[in-house]
Design an enzyme around this catalytic site. Structure first.
Site, PDB file in Angstrom:
ATOM      1  CD1 TRP A  61      58.003  27.191 -12.876  1.00 49.12           C
ATOM      2  CD2 TRP A  61      56.193  26.809 -14.112  1.00 49.12           C
ATOM      3  NE1 TRP A  61      58.396  26.451 -13.962  1.00 49.12           N
ATOM      4  CE2 TRP A  61      57.308  26.196 -14.736  1.00 49.12           C
ATOM      5  CE3 TRP A  61      54.946  26.696 -14.709  1.00 49.12           C
ATOM      6  CZ2 TRP A  61      57.198  25.495 -15.939  1.00 49.12           C
ATOM      7  CZ3 TRP A  61      54.844  25.989 -15.898  1.00 49.12           C
ATOM      8  CH2 TRP A  61      55.965  25.396 -16.509  1.00 49.12           C
ATOM      9  CG  ASN A  62      55.667  27.093  -6.328  1.00 51.58           C
ATOM     10  OD1 ASN A  62      56.833  26.823  -6.093  1.00 51.58           O
ATOM     11  ND2 ASN A  62      55.143  28.289  -6.062  1.00 51.58           N
ATOM     12  CG  HIS A  69      36.046  18.035   0.290  1.00 53.62           C
ATOM     13  ND1 HIS A  69      34.763  18.518   0.424  1.00 53.62           N
ATOM     14  CD2 HIS A  69      36.053  17.284  -0.841  1.00 53.62           C
ATOM     15  CE1 HIS A  69      34.021  18.057  -0.577  1.00 53.62           C
ATOM     16  NE2 HIS A  69      34.780  17.303  -1.351  1.00 53.62           N
ATOM     17  CG  HIS A  73      36.603  22.746   1.102  1.00 53.03           C
ATOM     18  ND1 HIS A  73      37.073  22.725   2.386  1.00 53.03           N
ATOM     19  CD2 HIS A  73      35.599  21.832   1.060  1.00 53.03           C
ATOM     20  CE1 HIS A  73      36.391  21.831   3.097  1.00 53.03           C
ATOM     21  NE2 HIS A  73      35.486  21.279   2.319  1.00 53.03           N
ATOM     22  CG  ASP A  75      31.545  20.449   1.249  1.00 49.52           C
ATOM     23  OD1 ASP A  75      32.752  20.622   1.032  1.00 49.52           O
ATOM     24  OD2 ASP A  75      31.087  20.087   2.353  1.00 49.52           O
ATOM     25  CG  HIS A  79      31.183  16.087  -0.358  1.00 56.30           C
ATOM     26  ND1 HIS A  79      32.258  15.228  -0.368  1.00 56.30           N
ATOM     27  CD2 HIS A  79      31.131  16.605   0.897  1.00 56.30           C
ATOM     28  CE1 HIS A  79      32.830  15.230   0.829  1.00 56.30           C
ATOM     29  NE2 HIS A  79      32.165  16.032   1.612  1.00 56.30           N
ATOM     30  CG  HIS A 208      28.269  16.943   4.710  1.00 57.84           C
ATOM     31  ND1 HIS A 208      28.745  17.404   5.913  1.00 57.84           N
ATOM     32  CD2 HIS A 208      29.228  17.229   3.797  1.00 57.84           C
ATOM     33  CE1 HIS A 208      29.950  17.942   5.729  1.00 57.84           C
ATOM     34  NE2 HIS A 208      30.266  17.847   4.461  1.00 57.84           N
TER      35      HIS A 208
HETATM   36 MN    MN Z   1      34.048  19.497   2.363  1.00 53.92          MN
END
Ligand code: MN
Length: 258
Positions: A61-62, A69, A73, A75, A79, A208
């Site tokens: 495992w890590n 972001h 991904h 938003d 945001h 945005h």
């Molecule tokens: Mn973003």
């Protein structure tokens, strides 16, 4: 047969397929580069906790750290300052219904190859609608620009002395899609949902501003949009349930006709 069982049968029979819209997430995942007066996001970092060794004899495992972001991904409205006071505006509070929506894919690959700063306009959208029908309420509008194929090359960020040169949406187009089409959100192949030169738009980063101010979502750093028809596929993109998170890496995929 119920619709849902029919869906599984169609997938099993290969009449529907699952298209992965997600780029690999690793230390080399490209990052948005803001001017130095602002905080930038750290790269994705992963470290090993054990790998069937004396740190853990039977398991691998890590752990990892990442910006919200980073990589493919989502938003959320919180945001952006324009969406900061909307209800249910962070990834943990987004209605789960918003994780699924029909896709409208607008292909501007040729135009973006000729003009890296290509901006989609409301006229372009309405021309697309003449052929493919009106963008339905609650749809993802995905901009196919031939940019995913540039990932891993300097042409992806396409940065020059005056900043990045990548395609996107005109300010009017973001307004049009948010207000007149009431979309679920917009998705792009580039590192962010605004065009490379959008710092100079009015308002700055206008996609945005208008999307998140209207409670709409964004998907960035998508791939394989060339494998989707203009209409008729369904996108599933669910963020991690980060409390008060402004965004999250997602495994975005589409169910599409074979
Ligand atoms: Mn973003």
């Amino acid at each position: 047969m119920s619709t849902l069982l029919k869906l599984v049968e169609e997938l099993n029979a290969g009449r529907l397929r699952v298209v992965d819209l997600t780029q690999p997430l690793h230390a080399e995942t490209p990052l948005l580069m803001l001017p130095p007066q602002w905080n930038n996001t750290p790269p994705f970092r992963m470290w090993e906790l054990s790998r069937y060794d004396d740190r853990g004899p039977a398991w691998y495992w890590n752990a990892f750290e990442t910006g919200e972001h980073t990589g493919t991904h989502l938003d959320a409205p919180i945001h952006w300052i324009s969406g900061k006071d909307l209800p249910d505006n962070s990834v943990d509070r987004l209605p789960t219904r918003t994780f699924i929506g029909p896709a409208c894919v607008i292909d501007v690959t040729e135009a973006a190859a000729k003009n890296n700063d290509f901006l989609l306009t409301p006229d372009d959208v309405q021309r697309w609608e003449k052929t493919h029908g009106k963008i339905p309420r609650g749809a993802w509008v995905l901009l196919r620009a031939g940019w995913a194929e540039r990932c891993g090359t300097p042409g992806y960020a396409n940065a020059r002395e005056d900043g990045p040169h990548t395609p996107g949406w005109s300010t009017e187009c973001s307004k049009f899609l948010a207000h007149d089409r009431d979309v679920l959100g917009v998705g792009v192949e580039t590192i962010g949902t605004d065009a490379g030169q959008a710092a100079h738009f009015d308002p700055p980063f206008s996609n945005h501003y208008f999307m998140h101010g209207s409670g709409k979502l964004g998907l960035a750093h998508l791939c394989n949009l060339d494998q989707l028809p203009p209409t008729g596929s369904v996108v599933i993109a669910a963020p991690l349930k980060i409390v008060n998170g402004s965004g999250s890496p997602v495994r975005a995929f589409a169910i599409a006709p074979a």
